[in-house]
Design a protein around this motif. Structure first.
Motif, PDB file in Angstrom:
ATOM      1  N   GLU A  82       0.824  -1.204   0.000  1.00 53.94           N
ATOM      2  CA  GLU A  82       0.000   0.000   0.000  1.00 53.94           C
ATOM      3  C   GLU A  82       0.858   1.254   0.000  1.00 53.94           C
ATOM      4  OE1 GLU A  82      -2.134  -1.238   3.535  1.00 53.94           O
ATOM      5  OE2 GLU A  82      -1.037   0.231   4.764  1.00 53.94           O
ATOM      6  N   ILE A  83       0.269   2.316  -0.529  1.00 55.83           N
ATOM      7  CA  ILE A  83       0.900   3.633  -0.549  1.00 55.83           C
ATOM      8  C   ILE A  83       0.077   4.517   0.385  1.00 55.83           C
ATOM      9  CG2 ILE A  83       1.378   5.655  -1.997  1.00 55.83           C
ATOM     10  CD1 ILE A  83       2.967   3.407  -3.099  1.00 55.83           C
ATOM     11  N   TRP A  84       0.763   5.277   1.233  1.00 52.60           N
ATOM     12  CA  TRP A  84       0.027   6.168   2.126  1.00 52.60           C
ATOM     13  C   TRP A  84      -0.072   7.557   1.510  1.00 52.60           C
ATOM     14  CZ3 TRP A  84       1.638   5.153   7.945  1.00 52.60           C
ATOM     15  CH2 TRP A  84       1.290   3.820   8.263  1.00 52.60           C
ATOM     16  N   PHE A  85      -1.255   8.147   1.631  1.00 54.77           N
ATOM     17  CA  PHE A  85      -1.484   9.497   1.104  1.00 54.77           C
ATOM     18  C   PHE A  85      -1.497  10.483   2.274  1.00 54.77           C
ATOM     19  CE2 PHE A  85      -3.786  13.076  -0.629  1.00 54.77           C
ATOM     20  CZ  PHE A  85      -3.307  13.159  -1.927  1.00 54.77           C
ATOM     21  N   LEU A  86      -0.484  11.333   2.331  1.00 56.56           N
ATOM     22  CA  LEU A  86      -0.333  12.273   3.458  1.00 56.56           C
ATOM     23  C   LEU A  86      -0.593  13.709   2.987  1.00 56.56           C
ATOM     24  CD1 LEU A  86       3.021  10.956   5.052  1.00 56.56           C
ATOM     25  CD2 LEU A  86       0.695  10.044   5.312  1.00 56.56           C
ATOM     26  N   THR A  87      -1.481  14.373   3.706  1.00 59.82           N
ATOM     27  CA  THR A  87      -1.819  15.752   3.355  1.00 59.82           C
ATOM     28  C   THR A  87      -1.325  16.681   4.451  1.00 59.82           C
ATOM     29  OG1 THR A  87      -3.809  14.846   2.379  1.00 59.82           O
ATOM     30  CG2 THR A  87      -3.723  17.249   2.643  1.00 59.82           C
ATOM     31  N   GLY A  88      -0.646  17.732   4.052  1.00 64.97           N
ATOM     32  CA  GLY A  88      -0.122  18.667   5.048  1.00 64.97           C
ATOM     33  C   GLY A  88      -0.956  19.936   5.137  1.00 64.97           C
ATOM     34  N   SER A  89      -1.061  20.451   6.365  1.00 61.58           N
ATOM     35  CA  SER A  89      -1.727  21.733   6.589  1.00 61.58           C
ATOM     36  C   SER A  89      -1.214  22.291   7.918  1.00 61.58           C
ATOM     37  CB  SER A  89      -3.255  21.555   6.600  1.00 61.58           C
ATOM     38  OG  SER A  89      -3.882  22.814   6.617  1.00 61.58           O
ATOM     39  N   GLN A  90      -2.000  23.141   8.559  1.00 55.53           N
ATOM     40  CA  GLN A  90      -1.666  23.623   9.906  1.00 55.53           C
ATOM     41  C   GLN A  90      -2.953  24.059  10.591  1.00 55.53           C
ATOM     42  OE1 GLN A  90       0.402  27.422  10.019  1.00 55.53           O
ATOM     43  NE2 GLN A  90      -0.218  27.845   7.915  1.00 55.53           N
ATOM     44  N   ASP A  91      -2.896  24.298  11.914  1.00 58.33           N
ATOM     45  CA  ASP A  91      -4.111  24.597  12.678  1.00 58.33           C
ATOM     46  C   ASP A  91      -4.646  26.010  12.470  1.00 58.33           C
ATOM     47  OD1 ASP A  91      -4.454  22.072  13.820  1.00 58.33           O
ATOM     48  OD2 ASP A  91      -2.851  22.473  15.270  1.00 58.33           O
ATOM     49  N   LEU A  92      -3.812  26.888  12.005  1.00 59.77           N
ATOM     50  CA  LEU A  92      -4.154  28.299  11.801  1.00 59.77           C
ATOM     51  C   LEU A  92      -5.470  28.528  11.044  1.00 59.77           C
ATOM     52  CD1 LEU A  92      -2.702  31.281  11.808  1.00 59.77           C
ATOM     53  CD2 LEU A  92      -2.140  30.681   9.462  1.00 59.77           C
TER      54      LEU A  92
END
Ligand code: MN
Length: 495
Positions: free
Chosen positions: A8-18
């Motif tokens: 499997e390939i993991w799909f990681l999404t980045g953001s922040q709490d702001l």
């Protein structure tokens, strides 16, 4: 053959709490949709992970990816702005291949309605730059894929990358057995540092006395042999002498016994690639070439004359191309047609070329063989299919290895070669015969290659990157002066 199940390939999404919960909900919704879409188009399962907004979660996720055997790689995408100092701890620990997908959820800008809320939500133009800087700052070798996520070329690039990631993961547990346990005497290019190969690529390369194989072959039962002969009959055109009642039928029976013994040895030992050597055939009635052809067709890696590096490459390229049309085979640049402006390379081996690259139904034949001093061996005779192909070789330069890939065009063999009853391939190397051969010699390429019409040079470049090895492509656009510089610089970089 198929890709390993459970990858499997993991799909990681980045953001922040702001951004606040409302925007983050949207981010999650969009990234789920993209992950689900990719899950549908990639051969490997794509697993969505919750949006990453802080260093602790990022580190935890990267460590989990490392600890999950089925996770063969991660795709990262910064939907919004994700300050990348948050990623340092995770990325410096991450041991899985990384593809940075530079995309945006919306394809077109809503010109008449666009406002600052839209701008702040669809921010990968800016978030992915921050992330790209960190990958560059950390000197992480990774894949970059640019474009809208629903574009076919984006899916294609990720599809290729995910296949290579699966193969690179399999590389870490690849076991190679050398029957006879040695290289052809005095040969340099097919040898190499097996300890370094295990440290760098994960390949366990060990030898067995050919007597161990002979003993296993002796255990094969007659019923199994008869069953396998029936399989041959339905798969190949068989010459009369090898048919039921033919005067060489016993030779085919011996060949079938060899195949069954070899196959059992490989299965019982957990080996996915192997080598033989004609200099050590004690106790074998014939050179086991036909068995090698059959085992390669089933996905095993193979190298002749103890060539474990090519055996491993054949195996990894079989994995990369699993389920695709076209095949992968052990190959040797054998002899040239040097007529000006119609130069060709004739590739073949004594016997061991994989029928997965055949143009049409192979013919099962028996002929004498000058080398090896054994009885006449059975073999599959065929011509390779025409079309764009690659030949790949791995050479040990002492302290480091180099993967060299030759782009070439296999051409139809128009003239019969009745006195050459082996599997044959004919090709023109790119950019042209003269420059291609010059470049190959400069780079130190071997006479053995893994030949394929189902794997691309771009995929092998990704493989080199994942295995951490120098990559040299010879093909369209190759310029000898530029290649000399590249090899010089690479030599300096490796020091
Ligand atoms: Mn050879």
């Amino acid at each position: 053959m198929t890709l390993p199940r459970g990858d499997e390939i993991w799909f990681l999404t980045g953001s922040q709490d702001l951004y606040g919960p409302e925007t983050l909900d949207k981010v999650a919704e969009h990234s789920r949709e993209i992950a689900a879409y990719l899950d549908g188009v990639l051969p490997t399962r794509v697993v969505w992970k919750p949006t990453l907004t802080g260093p602790d979660a990022i580190l935890r996720t990267c460590l989990e990816a490392n600890a999950t055997p089925g996770c063969v790689g991660v795709i990262t995408w910064m939907h919004t702005f994700s300050p990348s100092k948050m990623w340092i701890r995770g990325l410096t620990q991450l041991e899985k291949p990384l593809a940075h997908l530079h995309t945006q959820y919306n394809r077109s800008l809503p010109w008449s309605e666009i406002d600052m809320d839209f701008m702040n939500l669809n921010q990968s133009a800016h978030g992915d730059r921050e992330f790209g800087f960190m990958l560059a700052r950390l000197r992480l070798d990774h894949k970059i894929v640019v474009g809208h996520w629903q574009d076919p070329d984006v899916a294609d690039e990720l599809e290729h990358w995910s296949r290579v990631a699966s193969a690179a993961s399999a590389s870490r547990r690849l076991k190679i057995v050398r029957f006879g346990g040695m290289n052809m005497r005095e040969v340099a290019v097919t040898g190499g540092d097996r300890v370094e190969a295990e440290i760098r690529f994960g390949w366990s390369v060990n030898g067995h006395a050919v007597g161990d194989l002979v003993a296993r072959i002796a255990e094969v039962g007659d019923a199994e042999v008869e069953q396998l002969l029936e399989q041959y009959e339905s798969s190949y055109t068989i010459v009369p002498a090898l048919q039921r009642g033919g005067d060489r039928r016993e030779t085919l029976r011996d060949a079938a016994r060899q195949e069954l013994g070899m196959r059992a040895f490989l299965v019982e030992g957990g080996y996915e690639a192997f080598t033989t050597t004609f200099e050590d055939l004690y106790g074998l009635k014939q050179l086991p070439g036909f068995a090698c052809q059959r085992l390669m067709a089933d996905g095993y890696g193979f190298g002749a004359e103890g060539d474990w590096k090519t055996a491993a490459l054949v195996r990894l390229m079989k994995l990369i191309s699993a389920g695709r049309r076209g095949g992968v085979s052990f190959m040797e640049d054998y002899t040239y047609h040097l007529v000006k402006n119609e130069e060709r390379v004739l590739g073949a081996h004594m016997l061991e070329v994989c029928p997965s690259i055949a143009d049409g139904k192979p013919s099962l034949e028996v002929h004498p063989l000058g080398i090896g001093g054994k009885r006449d061996p059975c073999r599959l005779v065929f011509n390779a299919a025409p079309g764009p192909s690659v030949g790949a070789t791995l050479v040990d330069l002492g302290g480091r290895m180099r993967l060299i890939v030759q782009e070439l065009d296999a051409v139809k063999i128009e003239v019969p070669m009745p006195r050459l009853p082996v599997a044959r391939a004919l090709w023109v190397p790119r950019p042209d015969f003269k420059r291609a051969c010059h470049a190959w010699l400069l780079a130190g390429g071997a006479h053995h290659t893994s030949f394929s019409q189902a794997v691309t040079a771009a995929e092998l470049e990704d493989l080199a990157s994942m295995l951490g090895v120098e990559y040299v492509r010879i093909g369209h656009g190759t310029d000898i002066a530029a290649l000399k510089q590249q090899l010089r610089w690479n030599e300096q970089a490796a020091r």
